[in-house]
Write a protein that holds these residues in place. Structure first.
Motif, PDB file in Angstrom:
ATOM      1  N   ASP A  13       0.852  -1.189   0.000  1.00  0.00           N
ATOM      2  CA  ASP A  13       0.000   0.000   0.000  1.00  0.00           C
ATOM      3  C   ASP A  13       0.886   1.237   0.000  1.00  0.00           C
ATOM      4  OD1 ASP A  13      -1.841   1.995   0.370  1.00  0.00           O
ATOM      5  OD2 ASP A  13      -2.938   0.990   1.967  1.00  0.00           O
ATOM      6  N   THR A  14       0.979   1.904  -1.139  1.00  0.00           N
ATOM      7  CA  THR A  14       1.896   3.037  -1.276  1.00  0.00           C
ATOM      8  C   THR A  14       1.457   4.264  -0.484  1.00  0.00           C
ATOM      9  OG1 THR A  14       0.750   3.666  -3.322  1.00  0.00           O
ATOM     10  CG2 THR A  14       2.721   2.311  -3.542  1.00  0.00           C
ATOM     11  N   LYS A  15       0.247   4.245   0.054  1.00  0.00           N
ATOM     12  CA  LYS A  15      -0.203   5.387   0.856  1.00  0.00           C
ATOM     13  C   LYS A  15       0.512   5.439   2.200  1.00  0.00           C
ATOM     14  CE  LYS A  15      -4.861   5.602  -1.119  1.00  0.00           C
ATOM     15  NZ  LYS A  15      -6.322   5.469  -0.833  1.00  0.00           N
ATOM     16  N   VAL A  16       0.978   4.277   2.672  1.00  0.00           N
ATOM     17  CA  VAL A  16       1.603   4.235   3.997  1.00  0.00           C
ATOM     18  C   VAL A  16       3.033   3.699   3.969  1.00  0.00           C
ATOM     19  CG1 VAL A  16      -0.591   4.000   5.209  1.00  0.00           C
ATOM     20  CG2 VAL A  16       0.591   1.960   4.428  1.00  0.00           C
ATOM     21  N   ILE A  17       3.530   3.329   2.808  1.00  0.00           N
ATOM     22  CA  ILE A  17       4.871   2.748   2.738  1.00  0.00           C
ATOM     23  C   ILE A  17       5.924   3.790   3.087  1.00  0.00           C
ATOM     24  CG2 ILE A  17       5.426   3.230   0.317  1.00  0.00           C
ATOM     25  CD1 ILE A  17       6.420   0.289   0.188  1.00  0.00           C
ATOM     26  N   LYS A  18       7.022   3.328   3.691  1.00  0.00           N
ATOM     27  CA  LYS A  18       8.115   4.208   4.084  1.00  0.00           C
ATOM     28  C   LYS A  18       9.350   3.896   3.253  1.00  0.00           C
ATOM     29  CE  LYS A  18       6.501   4.557   8.881  1.00  0.00           C
ATOM     30  NZ  LYS A  18       6.844   4.296  10.300  1.00  0.00           N
ATOM     31  N   ASN A  20      13.588   3.660   3.131  1.00  0.00           N
ATOM     32  CA  ASN A  20      14.774   3.473   3.951  1.00  0.00           C
ATOM     33  C   ASN A  20      15.755   4.594   3.605  1.00  0.00           C
ATOM     34  OD1 ASN A  20      17.374   2.656   4.919  1.00  0.00           O
ATOM     35  ND2 ASN A  20      16.619   0.560   5.068  1.00  0.00           N
ATOM     36  N   PRO A  21      16.022   5.515   4.529  1.00  0.00           N
ATOM     37  CA  PRO A  21      16.880   6.676   4.201  1.00  0.00           C
ATOM     38  C   PRO A  21      18.328   6.303   3.907  1.00  0.00           C
ATOM     39  CG  PRO A  21      16.422   6.589   6.555  1.00  0.00           C
ATOM     40  CD  PRO A  21      15.571   5.532   5.924  1.00  0.00           C
ATOM     41  N   LYS A  22      18.766   5.133   4.371  1.00  0.00           N
ATOM     42  CA  LYS A  22      20.151   4.721   4.152  1.00  0.00           C
ATOM     43  C   LYS A  22      20.345   4.083   2.778  1.00  0.00           C
ATOM     44  CE  LYS A  22      21.248   4.034   9.045  1.00  0.00           C
ATOM     45  NZ  LYS A  22      21.729   3.066  10.060  1.00  0.00           N
ATOM     46  N   THR A  23      19.380   3.253   2.388  1.00  0.00           N
ATOM     47  CA  THR A  23      19.514   2.535   1.109  1.00  0.00           C
ATOM     48  C   THR A  23      18.710   3.163  -0.023  1.00  0.00           C
ATOM     49  OG1 THR A  23      17.663   1.063   1.655  1.00  0.00           O
ATOM     50  CG2 THR A  23      19.870   0.377   2.355  1.00  0.00           C
ATOM     51  N   ASN A  24      17.830   4.145   0.309  1.00  0.00           N
ATOM     52  CA  ASN A  24      16.952   4.773  -0.686  1.00  0.00           C
ATOM     53  C   ASN A  24      16.099   3.731  -1.418  1.00  0.00           C
ATOM     54  OD1 ASN A  24      17.543   7.527  -0.322  1.00  0.00           O
ATOM     55  ND2 ASN A  24      19.467   7.280  -1.431  1.00  0.00           N
ATOM     56  N   THR A  25      15.620   2.745  -0.696  1.00  0.00           N
ATOM     57  CA  THR A  25      14.731   1.729  -1.247  1.00  0.00           C
ATOM     58  C   THR A  25      13.450   1.697  -0.437  1.00  0.00           C
ATOM     59  OG1 THR A  25      15.714  -0.007   0.133  1.00  0.00           O
ATOM     60  CG2 THR A  25      16.633   0.301  -2.079  1.00  0.00           C
ATOM     61  N   MET A  26      12.406   1.110  -1.037  1.00  0.00           N
ATOM     62  CA  MET A  26      11.140   0.988  -0.334  1.00  0.00           C
ATOM     63  C   MET A  26      11.235  -0.063   0.758  1.00  0.00           C
ATOM     64  SD  MET A  26       8.050   1.303  -3.126  1.00  0.00           S
ATOM     65  CE  MET A  26       8.596  -0.086  -4.113  1.00  0.00           C
ATOM     66  N   ASP A  27      10.751   0.263   1.927  1.00  0.00           N
ATOM     67  CA  ASP A  27      10.672  -0.696   3.015  1.00  0.00           C
ATOM     68  C   ASP A  27       9.310  -1.372   2.929  1.00  0.00           C
ATOM     69  OD1 ASP A  27      10.683  -2.158   5.310  1.00  0.00           O
ATOM     70  OD2 ASP A  27      10.749  -0.450   6.688  1.00  0.00           O
ATOM     71  N   ARG A  28       9.260  -2.496   2.209  1.00  0.00           N
ATOM     72  CA  ARG A  28       7.982  -3.164   1.950  1.00  0.00           C
ATOM     73  C   ARG A  28       7.341  -3.705   3.223  1.00  0.00           C
ATOM     74  NH1 ARG A  28       6.780  -4.388  -3.484  1.00  0.00           N
ATOM     75  NH2 ARG A  28       8.363  -3.609  -4.911  1.00  0.00           N
ATOM     76  N   SER A  29       8.149  -3.939   4.247  1.00  0.00           N
ATOM     77  CA  SER A  29       7.590  -4.438   5.506  1.00  0.00           C
ATOM     78  C   SER A  29       6.828  -3.360   6.263  1.00  0.00           C
ATOM     79  CB  SER A  29       8.714  -4.984   6.395  1.00  0.00           C
ATOM     80  OG  SER A  29       9.616  -3.945   6.769  1.00  0.00           O
ATOM     81  N   ALA A  31       4.445  -1.494   5.063  1.00  0.00           N
ATOM     82  CA  ALA A  31       3.092  -1.282   4.536  1.00  0.00           C
ATOM     83  C   ALA A  31       2.386  -2.623   4.342  1.00  0.00           C
ATOM     84  CB  ALA A  31       3.153  -0.540   3.216  1.00  0.00           C
ATOM     85  N   PRO A  32       1.077  -2.664   4.547  1.00  0.00           N
ATOM     86  CA  PRO A  32       0.331  -3.899   4.300  1.00  0.00           C
ATOM     87  C   PRO A  32       0.252  -4.195   2.804  1.00  0.00           C
ATOM     88  CG  PRO A  32      -1.174  -2.101   4.804  1.00  0.00           C
ATOM     89  CD  PRO A  32       0.218  -1.580   5.045  1.00  0.00           C
ATOM     90  N   ALA A  33       0.157  -5.468   2.476  1.00  0.00           N
ATOM     91  CA  ALA A  33       0.011  -5.869   1.077  1.00  0.00           C
ATOM     92  C   ALA A  33      -1.466  -5.838   0.701  1.00  0.00           C
ATOM     93  CB  ALA A  33       0.581  -7.267   0.870  1.00  0.00           C
ATOM     94  N   ILE A  34      -1.767  -5.295  -0.474  1.00  0.00           N
ATOM     95  CA  ILE A  34      -3.147  -5.165  -0.934  1.00  0.00           C
ATOM     96  C   ILE A  34      -3.245  -5.606  -2.395  1.00  0.00           C
ATOM     97  CG2 ILE A  34      -3.670  -3.247   0.644  1.00  0.00           C
ATOM     98  CD1 ILE A  34      -3.312  -1.343  -1.772  1.00  0.00           C
ATOM     99  N   LEU A  35      -4.461  -5.834  -2.833  1.00  0.00           N
ATOM    100  CA  LEU A  35      -4.700  -6.067  -4.256  1.00  0.00           C
ATOM    101  C   LEU A  35      -4.487  -4.755  -4.994  1.00  0.00           C
ATOM    102  CD1 LEU A  35      -5.789  -7.725  -6.688  1.00  0.00           C
ATOM    103  CD2 LEU A  35      -8.096  -7.056  -5.960  1.00  0.00           C
ATOM    104  N   ASN A  36      -3.682  -4.787  -6.042  1.00  0.00           N
ATOM    105  CA  ASN A  36      -3.441  -3.575  -6.821  1.00  0.00           C
ATOM    106  C   ASN A  36      -4.772  -2.924  -7.213  1.00  0.00           C
ATOM    107  OD1 ASN A  36      -1.844  -1.718  -8.476  1.00  0.00           O
ATOM    108  ND2 ASN A  36      -2.700  -2.833 -10.221  1.00  0.00           N
ATOM    109  N   ASP A 126       3.023  -0.018  -7.604  1.00  0.00           N
ATOM    110  CA  ASP A 126       4.409  -0.112  -7.148  1.00  0.00           C
ATOM    111  C   ASP A 126       5.398   0.003  -8.301  1.00  0.00           C
ATOM    112  OD1 ASP A 126       3.770  -2.543  -8.303  1.00  0.00           O
ATOM    113  OD2 ASP A 126       4.910  -3.738  -6.861  1.00  0.00           O
ATOM    114  N   GLY A 127       4.902  -0.022  -9.540  1.00  0.00           N
ATOM    115  CA  GLY A 127       5.801   0.079 -10.689  1.00  0.00           C
ATOM    116  C   GLY A 127       5.432   1.184 -11.653  1.00  0.00           C
ATOM    117  N   ASP A 128       4.126   1.384 -11.860  1.00  0.00           N
ATOM    118  CA  ASP A 128       3.614   2.469 -12.721  1.00  0.00           C
ATOM    119  C   ASP A 128       4.107   2.395 -14.159  1.00  0.00           C
ATOM    120  OD1 ASP A 128       2.443   3.314 -10.417  1.00  0.00           O
ATOM    121  OD2 ASP A 128       3.486   5.231 -10.267  1.00  0.00           O
TER     122      ASP A 128
END
Length: 276
Positions: A13-18, A20-29, A31-36, A126-128
């Motif tokens: 869920d990209t509305k709540v995903i954070k 990682n400031p060190k790696t500049n990657t999405m911390d998938r853990s 945010a909850p997983a949802i149906l696209n 998540d990809g657009d």
């Protein structure tokens, strides 16, 4: 009787995903997983077509075991059956490798029951990219109809589909032969709350799960990370805009303040003196 397959994906869920400031990657853990969301509209449209013309709606996804939840959500919407391909061999796939794997699964489904129509969401949040749907159509050698905002008719007996395709300046009416693939816009429908019988069925539903060994004529070099010519090198959040400066006083005073600010930054704005 139509057989419609909706290709779906479980996404964070990209509305709540954070990030990682060190790696500049999405911390998938985070945010909850949802149906696209776009895929939910694809499944809803498939269900509506089933009600209009009769038929069966199948859903297909590729992902790890928890992606079963996305299939169950589709069953809540009204899908009849679900298929999932899950294997470490699929990990790290870009859109090219994903479309290849899903195509192999669709070919296996078609041997069980011929497919008349494939429906995908316009893109995943998540990809657009919007590339997987057309990629599947290209591999299956069927027409891709993108940006579908309305389905006017699907006539299996005469072998055609008639849709409205969204454009920046309106829409265009497109007729295609069947089988074909739609990638749909969110505005194509509204996804209602699921009726209780669907919720109960979804809670205990077990989809058909295939590994890479269950698929036929698979070139493993085209799967997963090995089959992905593109990678996401870096992901970062956009810089937050800084606060503006409030101008005080009446119109004349504000103009004078604005001119002082612009002249102080004349090199930035490349302001040149113009002599009359």
């Amino acid at each position: 009787m139509l057989h419609i397959v909706a290709c779906i994906k479980q996404v964070p869920d990209t509305k709540v995903i954070k990030m990682n400031p060190k790696t500049n990657t999405m911390d998938r853990s985070s945010a909850p997983a949802i149906l696209n969301p776009y895929d939910a509209h694809a499944v809803e449209e498939a269900v509506r077509l089933k009600r209009r013309y009769g038929g069966i709606v199948s859903v297909l996804t590729m992902g790890p075991p928890p992606a079963v939840k996305a299939i169950r959500k589709c069953v809540e919407i009204g899908a009849d059956e679900g298929y999932m391909i899950s294997d470490r061999a699929f990990a790290g796939a870009d859109t090219l490798a994903t479309s290849y794997a899903l195509t192999k699964a669709l070919q296996k489904i078609a041997k069980i029951r011929p497919i008349d129509l494939i429906i995908c969401g316009k893109m995943t949040i998540d990809g657009d990219t919007g590339q997987v749907g057309p990629g599947i159509a290209r591999r299956l050698d069927i027409p891709p109809l993108t940006n579908v905002k309305a389905v006017v008719e699907v006539n299996k007996e005469k072998g055609y589909a008639l849709i409205h395709r969204k454009r920046e300046d309106g829409y265009e009416v497109v007729q295609s032969t069947l089988p074909c693939l739609f990638s749909v816009e969110k505005e194509i429908n509204e996804v209602p709350y699921a009726p209780l019988p669907n919720v109960l069925r979804a809670a205990r539903y077990q989809p058909i799960i295939w590994s890479v060994d269950d698929l036929e004529d698979v070139d493993r070099s085209q799967l997963g990370l090995k089959g992905s010519p593109t990678i996401v090198a870096k992901v970062w959040p956009p810089e937050k805009p800084k606060g503006g400066e409030m101008l005080q006083g009446g119109p004349r005073e504000q103009v004078e303040q604005l001119m002082k600010i612009l002249l102080a930054k004349k090199e930035l704005f490349r302001i040149k003196e113009v002599r009359s």
